[in-house]
Design a protein around this motif. Structure first.
Motif, short mmCIF file in Angstrom:
data_model
loop_
_atom_site.label_atom_id
_atom_site.label_comp_id
_atom_site.label_asym_id
_atom_site.label_seq_id
_atom_site.Cartn_x
_atom_site.Cartn_y
_atom_site.Cartn_z
N PRO A 76 -16.49 -3.36 -1.23
CA PRO A 76 -16.66 -2.31 -0.22
C PRO A 76 -16.80 -2.95 1.17
N ARG A 120 -18.09 -7.26 3.15
CA ARG A 120 -17.08 -8.20 3.65
C ARG A 120 -17.53 -8.73 4.99
N LYS A 180 0.85 -1.19 0.00
CA LYS A 180 0.00 0.00 0.00
C LYS A 180 0.88 1.24 0.00
N GLY A 184 -11.61 -3.03 4.45
CA GLY A 184 -12.14 -2.43 3.24
C GLY A 184 -12.10 -0.92 3.21
N MET A 231 -7.06 -2.45 5.24
CA MET A 231 -7.22 -3.07 3.93
C MET A 231 -8.08 -4.33 4.02
N GLU A 256 -3.23 -9.16 -3.18
CA GLU A 256 -4.60 -9.66 -3.07
C GLU A 256 -4.92 -9.98 -1.61
N GLU A 299 -9.28 0.77 3.02
CA GLU A 299 -8.19 1.12 2.11
C GLU A 299 -8.11 0.02 1.05
N THR A 300 -7.69 0.41 -0.15
CA THR A 300 -7.51 -0.57 -1.22
C THR A 300 -6.02 -0.80 -1.42
N ASP A 335 -10.38 -7.93 -1.99
CA ASP A 335 -9.74 -6.61 -1.89
C ASP A 335 -10.45 -5.51 -2.66
N ALA A 336 -11.36 -5.86 -3.59
CA ALA A 336 -12.07 -4.81 -4.31
C ALA A 336 -13.48 -4.58 -3.77
N THR A 343 -2.48 -1.19 -3.04
CA THR A 343 -1.89 -0.72 -4.29
C THR A 343 -1.50 -1.92 -5.15
#
Lengths: 315, 274
Positions: free
Chosen positions: A73, A77, A13, A53, A50, A61, A55-56, A70-71, A58
């Motif tokens: 919202p 989750r 990240k 959810g 992360m 996985e 933070e995404t 990881d994608a 960089t």
């Protein structure tokens, strides 16, 4: 092979000016009390965010129960967070906070679970209070209840004890550990307090500067640190000719011995259940020893100290 | 406290002279008889208050409430997203806030006249639409309730945005994260967390917009024409054309009393929530 509930695969990240997490891979076994330990700014909270959810990554996985998340919202989750500040909703009662996650699916089963969880955290008598009417310890338990009532795959705890006073903190440690065993939920626990991590965890991941230093059981990490950073971060360490010796492994004799090394006592600190003896070697290096409180050693004295080679730490 | 009192004295004096004294005069006037050419005369009477029960005035009161309520609701609906946007725009906050209060740099009267130029039959809007052959006859944009509400919303929107911004700015971001963490979608979070926690700002903004809208006379006079008579215009008429000062005084006292009751109700509701 143990069942992995949460897995980070080469996660990094980057924030605008710095890399917060650098290529971290982790596998967290189902049902474990897993701690992320490190100084502030080491990236442990970013990892937690992360997974939650907020933070995404960089790069890399995040997998939860065999599903890549990881994608997604945060609201999609099946993980829940106990925030450092607890983040209780001030306009809702204790019960309202605990029920918050059941908004659209409140049946008899959910109502029973809410009552059950309130009982588990000993707040059933305070269900109709507002957070502002609770003590710090009670608020912490509401935050915990609100998260575990949803039966998450992983419960994320962001330094949940740091806002409590030291006396309470030790008590809550035991309670939290008991609760985790009773409920069986996987805990991912972020802390900068090594004592906290050692006393509660099944496994600890030590982090420094965004990277993983070592992962292992508390005993492994403490007794067999793989780096100087880990050795020093987990507790006081004497470095003698490149070998690490913990203060409690140092024994002092007041008369010279063949194997021992000579040192001058500079300070004796009485700490109740033990004494800290500060010494200097001839070369000027400082050595710390932890001895029983009845010791007659005094500052200014020349002593000999030894240690058992089994207790040596090489890294 | 001891230090503060002397510094408060000028304000207290000013308030006494400019607020309490005129109020006392209004109360006295409302209990006197109208003079033939304006002004007031003896004897004392309560007839001005009994006249208030005439349904003609009841309808005007209701209309005023309706228009003020619609304007307040529109200010809230338009102001909330704007306040939220400003509260979340980081270093540009101050720029956007100064844009919100920029209209205050010119007189409200001039800005209301500007709306007349925009909306009237030969105004910019109608001329442009006609030139583009979208309409043949000018649209009746001016001199109706819609124009009054437009003028009120335009004029009082900043009074809604500023208190909303103040509460949204202080809103703990971790509460929004907690809501999402517990499974709430963005709209859910807005309804269940953001709006309830902004209730004090919504209440403050609603009062700041509703009360002046209720007593407005300039906007309704200029944009509403003769069709739209609100309490404010009625009061104004009593002191000018009708030359009935005692009744004008009674009307404005009634307006004040109603506004006060509403304020107290809003405050009590606020205390209950805390």
């Amino acid at each position: 092979m143990p069942d992995t509930v949460l897995e980070l695969r080469r996660v990094s990240k980057d924030f605008a000016t710095q890399r917060a997490v650098a290529d971290v891979s982790l596998e967290i076994p189902r049902g474990a009390f897993f701690s992320l330990l490190g100084p502030s700014g080491c990236g442990k909270t970013t990892i937690l965010r992360m997974v939650a959810g907020f933070e995404t990554p960089t790069a890399g996985e995040v997998w939860l129960n065999g599903q890549r998340i990881d994608a997604l919202p945060p609201y999609q989750r099946n993980v829940n967070t106990v925030f450092q500040s607890y983040a209780l909703f001030p306009h809702l009662t204790v019960q309202g906070n605990v029920e918050f996650g059941f908004r659209h699916k409140k049946g008899t089963d959910e109502i029973r679970r809410v009552l059950d969880v309130l009982k588990q955290v000993r707040l059933e008598m305070k269900a109709s209070r507002k957070p502002s009417e609770l003590s710090g310890g009670e608020r912490q338990r509401v935050a915990l209840a609100r998260a575990i009532v949803l039966q998450p795959d992983v419960l994320l705890l962001d330094e949940p004890l740091s806002a409590l006073d030291p006396q309470l903190r030790k008590q809550v440690r035991v309670e939290l550990r008991d609760l985790q065993r009773r409920v069986g939920v996987t805990f991912l626990f972020v802390t900068h307090d090594q004592e906290e991590a050692l006393s509660m965890s099944d496994q600890i991941a030590v982090m420094n500067g965004g990277a993983l230093e070592q992962v292992g059981t508390p005993r492994e990490i403490y007794a067999r640190p793989r780096s100087r950073f880990v050795a020093d971060f987990l507790g006081a360490m004497n470095w003698i000719d490149g070998i690490g010796v913990r203060p409690e492994a140092v024994s002092i004799c007041q008369s010279p011995t063949k194997t021992g090394r000579k040192a001058i006592v500079t300070d004796v600190t009485y700490l109740g259940s033990f004494c800290h003896i500060a010494m200097t070697l001839e070369g000027g290096e400082a050595i710390l020893a932890q001895v029983p409180p009845g010791s007659a050693i005094q500052a200014g004295q020349t002593v000999c100290f030894t240690w058992n080679p089994e207790d040596e730490v090489r890294c | 406290m001891r230090l503060r009192n002397p510094f408060l004295a000028p304000t207290a004096l000013l308030m006494a002279i400019t607020m309490l004294a005129p109020l006392a005069i209004i109360v006295v006037y409302s209990l006197l008889t109208r003079g033939a050419y304006g002004g007031v005369e003896l004897p004392w009477t309560i007839e001005n208050f009994t006249r208030l029960w005439d349904p003609v005035y009841g309808i005007i009161f209701l209309r005023s409430f309706w228009i003020a309520a619609v304007a307040t609701a529109l200010c809230l609906v338009l102001g909330f997203p704007l306040a939220m946007f400003i509260a979340r725009s980081g270093s540009r906050k101050n720029l956007y806030l100064s844009l919100v209060i920029l209209p205050f740099w010119t007189s409200f009267l001039i800005r209301t006249y500007a709306w007349m130029f925009l909306l009237r039959d030969t105004g910019i809007l109608n001329s442009a639409l006609q030139a583009l052959h979208i309409i043949r006859e000018p649209l009746p944009l001016l001199y109706n309730d819609g124009a009054v509400i437009l003028g009120l919303v335009y004029g009082f929107l900043p009074f809604m945005v500023l208190p909303l911004y103040a509460t949204l700015e202080r809103l703990d971001a971790s509460l929004l994260e907690a809501a999402a963490d517990l499974g709430a979608r963005p709209w859910d979070t807005l309804v269940r967390v953001t709006l309830p926690l902004c209730a004090p700002g919504i209440r403050a903004g609603a009062i700041l917009v509703f009360v002046p809208c209720l007593g407005t006379y300039l906007t309704s006079d200029l944009l509403g024409g003769s069709k739209t008579v609100l309490i404010g215009n009625l009061v104004q008429n009593q002191f000018t054309a009708s030359r009935d000062w005692p009744f004008g005084a009674a009307l404005s006292l009634a307006l004040m009393a109603i506004a006060m009751v509403l304020l107290l109700a809003a405050r009590r509701r606020g205390e209950e929530m805390l």
